[in-house]
Scaffold this motif. Sequence first.
Motif, short mmCIF file in Angstrom:
data_model
loop_
_atom_site.label_atom_id
_atom_site.label_comp_id
_atom_site.label_asym_id
_atom_site.label_seq_id
_atom_site.Cartn_x
_atom_site.Cartn_y
_atom_site.Cartn_z
N ILE A 156 0.82 -1.21 0.00
CA ILE A 156 0.00 0.00 0.00
C ILE A 156 0.85 1.26 0.00
CG2 ILE A 156 -1.72 1.34 1.31
CD1 ILE A 156 -2.83 -1.16 -0.15
N CYS A 157 1.80 1.38 0.95
CA CYS A 157 2.57 2.62 1.07
C CYS A 157 3.99 2.51 0.58
CB CYS A 157 2.56 3.11 2.52
SG CYS A 157 3.52 2.06 3.62
N GLY A 158 4.46 1.28 0.32
CA GLY A 158 5.80 1.09 -0.22
C GLY A 158 6.91 0.99 0.81
N MET A 159 6.59 1.09 2.09
CA MET A 159 7.63 0.98 3.11
C MET A 159 8.13 -0.45 3.19
SD MET A 159 6.32 3.42 6.22
CE MET A 159 7.80 3.10 7.16
N SER A 160 9.40 -0.62 3.55
CA SER A 160 9.95 -1.94 3.78
C SER A 160 9.52 -2.42 5.15
CB SER A 160 11.48 -1.90 3.70
OG SER A 160 11.88 -1.56 2.41
N VAL A 161 9.16 -3.71 5.24
CA VAL A 161 8.67 -4.28 6.48
C VAL A 161 9.46 -5.56 6.77
CG1 VAL A 161 6.65 -5.28 7.65
CG2 VAL A 161 6.36 -3.35 6.09
N ASP A 162 9.95 -5.69 7.99
CA ASP A 162 10.68 -6.88 8.42
C ASP A 162 9.66 -7.89 8.93
OD1 ASP A 162 12.24 -8.83 9.62
OD2 ASP A 162 13.59 -7.40 10.60
N LEU A 163 9.46 -8.97 8.18
CA LEU A 163 8.46 -9.98 8.56
C LEU A 163 8.77 -10.63 9.90
CD1 LEU A 163 7.79 -11.73 5.13
CD2 LEU A 163 6.31 -10.11 6.34
N SER A 164 10.03 -10.66 10.28
CA SER A 164 10.39 -11.28 11.56
C SER A 164 10.05 -10.40 12.75
CB SER A 164 11.88 -11.64 11.58
OG SER A 164 12.68 -10.46 11.59
N ARG A 165 9.68 -9.13 12.49
CA ARG A 165 9.40 -8.20 13.58
C ARG A 165 8.01 -7.61 13.57
NH1 ARG A 165 14.27 -4.17 14.08
NH2 ARG A 165 13.49 -4.04 16.18
N THR A 166 7.14 -8.11 12.70
CA THR A 166 5.78 -7.57 12.64
C THR A 166 4.75 -8.68 12.71
OG1 THR A 166 4.26 -6.12 11.43
CG2 THR A 166 5.61 -7.60 10.11
N LYS A 167 3.60 -8.35 13.24
CA LYS A 167 2.45 -9.26 13.25
C LYS A 167 1.45 -8.86 12.18
CE LYS A 167 2.93 -10.08 18.18
NZ LYS A 167 2.41 -9.81 19.50
N LEU A 168 1.73 -7.76 11.50
CA LEU A 168 0.82 -7.21 10.50
C LEU A 168 1.11 -7.84 9.15
CD1 LEU A 168 1.01 -3.49 11.65
CD2 LEU A 168 -0.85 -5.11 12.05
N THR A 169 0.57 -9.04 8.92
CA THR A 169 0.79 -9.76 7.68
C THR A 169 -0.52 -10.35 7.16
OG1 THR A 169 1.27 -11.84 8.81
CG2 THR A 169 3.14 -10.41 8.35
N LEU A 170 -0.52 -10.67 5.89
CA LEU A 170 -1.60 -11.43 5.25
C LEU A 170 -0.94 -12.43 4.31
CD1 LEU A 170 -4.27 -8.78 4.17
CD2 LEU A 170 -4.50 -10.48 5.97
N GLU A 171 -1.48 -13.63 4.27
CA GLU A 171 -1.00 -14.61 3.31
C GLU A 171 -2.11 -14.87 2.30
OE1 GLU A 171 0.82 -19.08 3.02
OE2 GLU A 171 1.27 -17.86 4.78
N ILE A 172 -1.78 -14.66 1.04
CA ILE A 172 -2.74 -14.84 -0.04
C ILE A 172 -2.07 -15.68 -1.14
CG2 ILE A 172 -4.15 -13.70 -1.79
CD1 ILE A 172 -4.25 -11.26 0.08
N THR A 176 3.26 -14.14 1.33
CA THR A 176 3.09 -13.40 2.58
C THR A 176 3.36 -11.92 2.32
OG1 THR A 176 3.77 -15.31 3.88
CG2 THR A 176 3.85 -13.16 4.97
N TYR A 177 2.39 -11.09 2.66
CA TYR A 177 2.51 -9.64 2.54
C TYR A 177 2.70 -9.06 3.93
CZ TYR A 177 0.57 -10.43 -2.11
OH TYR A 177 0.35 -10.88 -3.39
N GLY A 178 3.61 -8.10 4.06
CA GLY A 178 3.83 -7.42 5.34
C GLY A 178 3.38 -5.97 5.25
N PHE A 179 2.95 -5.42 6.38
CA PHE A 179 2.39 -4.07 6.40
C PHE A 179 2.99 -3.25 7.53
CE2 PHE A 179 -0.51 -7.08 4.60
CZ PHE A 179 -0.84 -6.49 3.39
N CYS A 180 3.14 -1.96 7.30
CA CYS A 180 3.72 -1.06 8.30
C CYS A 180 2.69 -0.71 9.38
CB CYS A 180 4.25 0.20 7.64
SG CYS A 180 2.95 1.28 6.99
N ALA A 181 1.42 -0.75 9.04
CA ALA A 181 0.37 -0.36 9.99
C ALA A 181 -0.91 -1.12 9.67
CB ALA A 181 0.11 1.16 9.91
#
Length: 198
Positions: A156-172, A176-181
């Motif tokens: 959505i916003c183009g920010m880089s997201v560390d999948l190992s440090r976020t719970k904000l993900t979706l798998e489709i 696996t997609y990661g999100f900043c918010a």
Amino acid sequence: MMLFELFTPDRTLETGEADRLARRLVDLVGGHTTTVRAIVHQPAGWAAGRSDAGDGRQWLVRISMPDSWRRAMPDDSLIADVTTALGELEDDPDRVLREPAVWVQFVDVPEGGFGTFGTALGIDRLADLATGKLEVTADGDIQAPAAAADIVRDPICGMSVDLSRTKLTLEINGTTYGFCARGCRDTFAADRTAEASS
């Protein structure tokens, strides 16, 4: 850079509550970035015009961020998240949804309006610093860190997201997609739902 400034009248918060609240605000946007700050102010002087907020706590939250980040934010998800976080401090958490006890103001900071290391940072360099694509060395130099396998770009916003440090993900479909918010994740999910139904 994202700066949360929370104002509440003097002696509103109990010992330790200000620190916990500041950490909670940082965690709303993932808490993993080095460019998010939260400050809690309790001014001795506090006045408001006619208020329908009852006798409970009063809050003013000012959120400063690059204007391009604000434009990319979906709807009012951050306002809802902040309001809910403040409601968690109440005996009646829903009071902040019934009464005008929480006021949120966004301050859109123009390109080059944030700086560190003695220089203004443009949006690209700020985003790279925020997402770990740049890091500060012991000498104070800014450089790219060693490559990380768990870094993905928020669609959505183009920010880089560390999948190992976020719970904000979706798998489709196995991706696996990661999100900043949460707002970016919700917008992406809504877009996928709309695409699937058309």
